[in-house]
Design a protein around this motif. Structure first.
Motif, mmCIF file in Angstrom:
data_model
loop_
_atom_site.group_PDB
_atom_site.id
_atom_site.type_symbol
_atom_site.label_atom_id
_atom_site.label_comp_id
_atom_site.label_asym_id
_atom_site.label_seq_id
_atom_site.Cartn_x
_atom_site.Cartn_y
_atom_site.Cartn_z
ATOM 1 N N ALA A 193 0.835 -1.210 0.000
ATOM 2 C CA ALA A 193 0.000 0.000 0.000
ATOM 3 C C ALA A 193 0.866 1.253 0.000
ATOM 4 O O ALA A 193 0.626 2.197 -0.767
ATOM 5 C CB ALA A 193 -0.922 -0.004 1.219
ATOM 6 N N ILE B 230 -2.104 10.405 0.460
ATOM 7 C CA ILE B 230 -1.755 8.994 0.657
ATOM 8 C C ILE B 230 -2.979 8.163 0.263
ATOM 9 O O ILE B 230 -4.094 8.675 0.215
ATOM 10 C CB ILE B 230 -1.298 8.706 2.105
ATOM 11 C CG1 ILE B 230 -2.420 8.929 3.117
ATOM 12 C CG2 ILE B 230 -0.090 9.563 2.460
ATOM 13 C CD1 ILE B 230 -2.082 8.412 4.511
ATOM 14 N N PRO B 231 -2.791 6.883 -0.046
ATOM 15 C CA PRO B 231 -3.908 6.097 -0.557
ATOM 16 C C PRO B 231 -5.066 5.961 0.436
ATOM 17 O O PRO B 231 -4.845 5.745 1.630
ATOM 18 C CB PRO B 231 -3.281 4.718 -0.825
ATOM 19 C CG PRO B 231 -1.824 4.973 -0.960
ATOM 20 C CD PRO B 231 -1.524 6.131 -0.064
ATOM 21 N N THR B 232 -6.271 6.094 -0.080
ATOM 22 C CA THR B 232 -7.478 5.775 0.689
ATOM 23 C C THR B 232 -7.947 4.382 0.248
ATOM 24 O O THR B 232 -7.379 3.786 -0.665
ATOM 25 C CB THR B 232 -8.615 6.774 0.398
ATOM 26 O OG1 THR B 232 -9.111 6.524 -0.925
ATOM 27 C CG2 THR B 232 -8.133 8.214 0.475
ATOM 28 N N ALA B 233 -9.018 3.933 0.870
ATOM 29 C CA ALA B 233 -9.553 2.609 0.531
ATOM 30 C C ALA B 233 -10.007 2.546 -0.931
ATOM 31 O O ALA B 233 -10.103 1.464 -1.503
ATOM 32 C CB ALA B 233 -10.708 2.262 1.457
ATOM 33 N N LEU B 234 -10.275 3.701 -1.523
ATOM 34 C CA LEU B 234 -10.726 3.712 -2.917
ATOM 35 C C LEU B 234 -9.564 3.692 -3.910
ATOM 36 O O LEU B 234 -9.776 3.527 -5.105
ATOM 37 C CB LEU B 234 -11.598 4.943 -3.185
ATOM 38 C CG LEU B 234 -12.960 4.944 -2.496
ATOM 39 C CD1 LEU B 234 -13.633 6.309 -2.632
ATOM 40 C CD2 LEU B 234 -13.853 3.858 -3.083
ATOM 41 N N LEU C 264 -6.826 1.665 -3.677
ATOM 42 C CA LEU C 264 -6.046 0.426 -3.665
ATOM 43 C C LEU C 264 -6.920 -0.766 -4.019
ATOM 44 O O LEU C 264 -8.105 -0.793 -3.688
ATOM 45 C CB LEU C 264 -5.450 0.198 -2.266
ATOM 46 C CG LEU C 264 -4.472 1.270 -1.776
ATOM 47 C CD1 LEU C 264 -4.081 0.994 -0.326
ATOM 48 C CD2 LEU C 264 -3.220 1.302 -2.640
#
Lengths: 163, 777
Positions: free
Chosen positions: B674, B702-706, B708
């Motif tokens: 991630a 930074i990456p959100t749940a959407l 990845l």
């Protein structure tokens, strides 16, 4: 101002500056240290609480906005003896690493399941997309919310069977 | 599209810390708020915007504290003159002032520290401070910084802006590259990356009446912190007590002092009251350590059959204003520069350079994340040039047990990269790739890429990688593990509890944990370098073995048995099997003295014997002996209209030796991926003349749940003979794969080799404009 609201099932009455941030009121005055703060600008979701059942960011709310409301934090969702299905599923499915986002994440998940008891993975992604997690890559968080939804459905089934 | 596989069975027992954290019951340094505490905050004038300031290099002419001291609730304003010790911190090089008295070297440098009764008073006090700073010309590019006449970041320093120049050499790469049949070259750059742990640096400190300083802080290195604080503030390190509760993330950014020295200074001047310091998100980004930005120039030569022959690599590291772990991170970069491959001729040259940019330091993937996109991109180019399958080319050259690696170290540990590659080759995500690619919807292109990566474990030669485990039989007949290595979220303390539970044959509920505390626990190195569970785990196994013998022999005495034959340690008791006589552990605890209830054991990570005759300029850390390996696969979709890249599927196959706790293993793989996908695609750290343009989480994404996919993790089970039950550290290797795997997938999708990270929509779109739609084969 005199402020009164329900926090995790108990009525609280206190004197507070109306423009005090809700997160500070909860943490500093009321000792709700389960409410975390990761940015203070509404980006990370760590300070999430349920206000009248809806996920809100307590860093963007003012004390006065809590008047008369029902506030639930992660500690109000469940206890060690009786955790909320989301909390149990988070622990069992490896959704917890550093755990700093977890209380807010659990609140977001519980809020989702109250509204949508059978969410698809994409629904879960969307529901927790306002809660940043830097540790997990979210896979196990989504797994856990799915598992909690299944458990809640099974419980509901049992209750209905019992009737 | 293949469905994500079900969670592995049988399920691992939940981590010891998981439920408490899910309930919100865990307490972090962030939650420490002792009665009557003061608040401390740093004044960092270089970060001010507008006419008042905003600069990354300047001479401090003075700090006007009058207005700040007049703010109600402000008690003290401290400046460099108030710092009692060397006023210099730094893990290896002591070059960073706690408070700057003469020169600001980056925009986040502090010149004053305010002590106040409340956060409100602290904010008002900080806002009322004024600094008189004369701007100096700055240098913001490491190659410019090496030129004659460049502004000097540390004026008068021998060596100027060059922190370290180093060479790793094996064979004769220069000659070999002249005669190889096939040659590929490339220049690459990798950006700054921000850790963005959810818990910002924070802690509390108090000076006790006997002169001891105690501190609870979010740190990866409590034992080392004592020395850093002691040196900076002129204190006896052994009169400093540091406690490290669970961290809200670290990833390298809490290895070394963040708040520690400032907090210690505040406590010295607080009249014995406790002091709390919490950096807010902006301060954390401004003053915290980052991943080094690196420029890389490569050449890789091979035979026509794909056998690698020679590699040359030059790296230039921007360490920012202070050394922190710059040299050490560059060492790892250089040692991994040739990838996890057998290459007889290697020459790697590195220069680590001071600039007036933010301070760079440790970050998961520690130098290896920077070289991985480069060597893997060249492997793909080579495969294309030779008409070879990229997976087969990697497999052909992959390092195996017994090989000599590119630094000249014989790999005596486990090395199962080929098994990782085989698992990818057999995986549906790989075998169905052609059909999947052909199914790209309108205005999108699909690509599939892979990467082979590795990551060294431990501190390397020259710095003992040691841990000391302490185990106590409690009065109640349970056990306490005194953890010496902070748990920043990776779950090492739960792994220790699991190991103790297995070794002592006790239920998990019988094992308690004491989190790192320099007074109660024993020095065990930092939580870093993929060494945490390996080194402390080995020490703990020894302590458990000693405890078992102790309990059996004390029970034998009490049960009138002549020897240990037939004695067994069972849950809650010791039993003499032949007679059935038993003794509860609680009863035994009652007649053993405290000293006799404790076992202590240490472990040392092995290092390379007969180290190669190169890398001489590294002070510590060269070379490494043990490595974790991984093969990654990414399937991506590129939007032709926006340049946006969506990662549809991701697979990480990891060789971490034996897997002790499958869930924890997958957590490390998924979490590393991630962060690696963030590094590859989203995290675009922007600087202008040393000032950060992406100073919060609304601009640094930074990456959100959407953002990845469901990252799949598979394990290649092996055994590292030297590890606790055969395990290796897997914390870091996962971060190294995504950037090269996504880069390869992007090439397949667009026909463009992107050599500068991150692969933002702007860069992808520009590349798409240059490359017309590729003909599908």
């Amino acid at each position: 101002m005199k402020l009164s609201f329900i926090l995790n099932g108990a009525t609280v009455r206190l004197d507070a500056e109306p423009d005090r941030r809700a997160v500070d009121l909860l943490r500093e005055e009321l000792g709700a240290l389960d409410v975390k703060e990761g940015c203070g600008t509404g980006e990370c979701g760590a300070c999430s609480v349920l206000v009248d059942g809806v996920q809100k960011l307590s860093c963007l709310m003012l004390a006065a906005q809590l008047e008369g409301r029902t506030v639930v934090t992660a500690a109000g969702l469940g206890t060690a003896e009786k955790p909320h299905p989301v909390q149990r599923a988070f622990a069992e499915h490896g959704a917890v690493q550093c755990g700093f986002c977890t209380p807010g994440m659990a609140v977001a998940a519980a809020g989702l399941l109250a509204e949508n008891p059978a969410p698809a993975r994409e629904d879960i992604r969307r529901a927790v997309s306002g809660n940043l997690c830097r540790c997990t890559g979210y896979v196990k968080i989504i797994d856990a919310v799915e598992a909690a939804a299944r458990e809640l459905a099974a419980r509901k089934g049992k209750t209905e069977d019992a009737r | 599209m293949p469905k994500r596989h079900a969670p592995s069975l049988p399920p691992s027992p939940p981590r010891a810390d998981a439920l408490a954290k899910a309930l919100g019951a865990e307490r972090y340094a962030f939650d420490a708020r002792p009665e009557g505490c003061l608040w401390a905050g740093a004044f960092r004038p270089g970060a001010l915007f507008g006419p008042e300031g905003g600069m990354a290099h300047g001479r401090v002419r003075g700090v006007d504290t009058t207005a700040a001291l007049a703010v109600p609730g402000v008690l003290r304003v401290l400046t460099a003159a108030d710092v009692p010790g060397a006023n210099l911190q730094g893990i290896v090089h002591k070059d960073q002032p706690v408070l700057c008295g003469e020169v600001l070297r980056h925009a986040g440098d502090p010149v004053a520290l305010v002590l106040a009764e409340s956060p409100e008073a602290l904010r008002a006090g900080l806002a009322a401070l004024r600094a008189d700073i004369e701007p100096l010309p700055g240098v913001f590019d490491p190659e410019e910084a090496l030129k004659k006449g460049a502004p000097q970041v540390h004026a008068g320093r021998k060596g100027g802006n060059l922190l370290l120049g180093a060479v790793i050499e094996k064979g004769d790469a220069r000659a070999a590259l002249k005669s190889v049949p096939v040659l590929v070259r490339g220049e690459f750059s990798t950006p700054v990356q921000e850790h963005a742990f959810l818990e910002t640096p924070c802690g509390v400190a108090q000076l006790l009446p006997d002169g001891a300083l105690q501190m609870t802080v979010s740190t990866q290195s409590p034992f080392r912190d004592r020395f850093e604080i002691g040196h900076a503030l002129g204190l006896n390190p052994f009169k400093i007590r540091v406690r490290a509760p669970h961290l809200g993330g670290g990833f390298g950014g809490k290895d070394g002092a963040t708040v520690q020295c400032l907090l210690g200074l505040a406590a010295l001047k607080a009249g014995g009251r406790p002091v709390r310091m919490v950096w807010d998100r902006e301060e954390s980004i401004l003053a915290g350590y980052k991943r080094h930005a690196v420029r890389l120039r490569y050449a890789l030569g091979a035979e026509r059959d794909g056998t690698l022959v020679a590699l040359s690599c030059r790296v230039v590291f921007d360490t920012g204003a202070y050394a922190h772990l710059g040299s050490e991170v560059m060492e790892l970069s250089m040692e991994h520069a040739a990838g996890p491959y057998r290459i007889p001729h290697v020459r790697v040259v590195g220069r680590c350079v001071y600039t007036n940019n933010p301070i760079a330091g440790a970050f998961r993937g520690f130098g290896v994340a920077q070289v991985s996109p480069a060597f893997e991109s060249l492997m793909d180019e080579l495969a294309e040039k030779l008409g070879l399958d990229p997976l087969a080319l990697r497999r052909k050259n992959a390092l195996r047990h017994g090989d000599e690696n590119c630094s000249g170290v014989r790999l005596t540990g486990s090395a199962q990269l080929t098994d990782c590659l085989d698992a990818v080759a057999a995986h549906p995500l790989w075998t169905t790739r052609e059909a999947w690619r052909a199914g790209a919807p309108a205005f999108t292109r699909r690509g599939v890429g892979l990467a082979a990566v590795f990551n060294g474990m431990g501190y390397g030669r020259g710095l003992a990688d040691m841990a000391i485990a302490k185990l106590e039989l409690t009065e109640a007949g349970g056990f306490l593990v005194y953890n010496g290595v902070p748990d920043m979220g990776q779950g090492n303390s739960s792994a220790f509890a699991l190991l103790a539970s297995q070794e002592l044959n006790q239920p998990p509920s019988a094992i308690g944990l004491v989190q790192p505390d320099t007074e109660q626990c024993l020095p065990s190195g930092s939580s870093s370098a993929g060494r945490t569970t390996y080194t402390y785990g080995n020490a703990l196994l020894k302590a458990c073995a000693a405890m078992r013998v102790k309990l059996l022999s004390r029970a034998a005495m009490a049960l009138f048995c002549d020897n240990l034959e037939g004695m067994e340690l069972l849950p809650g008791m010791v039993r003499h099997r032949p007679t059935g006589k038993s003794l509860p552990l609680a009863a035994m605890a009652g007649f053993l003295s405290r000293d006799d209830r404790v076992c202590v054991a240490e472990a040392l990570m092995p290092v390379a014997q007969n180290p190669p005759d190169t890398g001489k300029s590294f002070f510590i850390g060269f070379p490494h002996l043990l490595f974790a390996y991984a093969a990654h696969l990414a399937r991506i979709e590129v939007d032709e209209l926006t340049g946006r890249v969506r990662v549809c599927d991701y697979l990480a196959v990891t060789d971490g030796g034996r897997v002790l706790h499958r869930q924890g293993f997958d957590q490390q793989a998924q979490g590393g991926v991630a962060q690696g996908l963030g590094y590859a695609l989203l995290e675009d750290f922007r600087l202008a003349e040393g000032r950060i343009l992406t100073g919060d989480l609304s601009t640094y994404l930074i990456p959100t749940a959407l953002d990845l996919p469901d990252i799949a993790s598979e394990a290649v089970e092996g055994c590292e003979e030297t590890g606790p039950h055969g395990l290796k550290g897997v914390g870091e290797v996962g971060l190294n794969g995504p950037a090269p795997a996504v880069g390869a997938a992007l090439y397949e999708a667009t026909g463009a080799r992107l050599r500068d990270l991150p692969f933002t929509p702007e860069r992808v779109l520009t590349a798409l404009r240059k490359k017309p739609r590729r003909r599908r084969t």
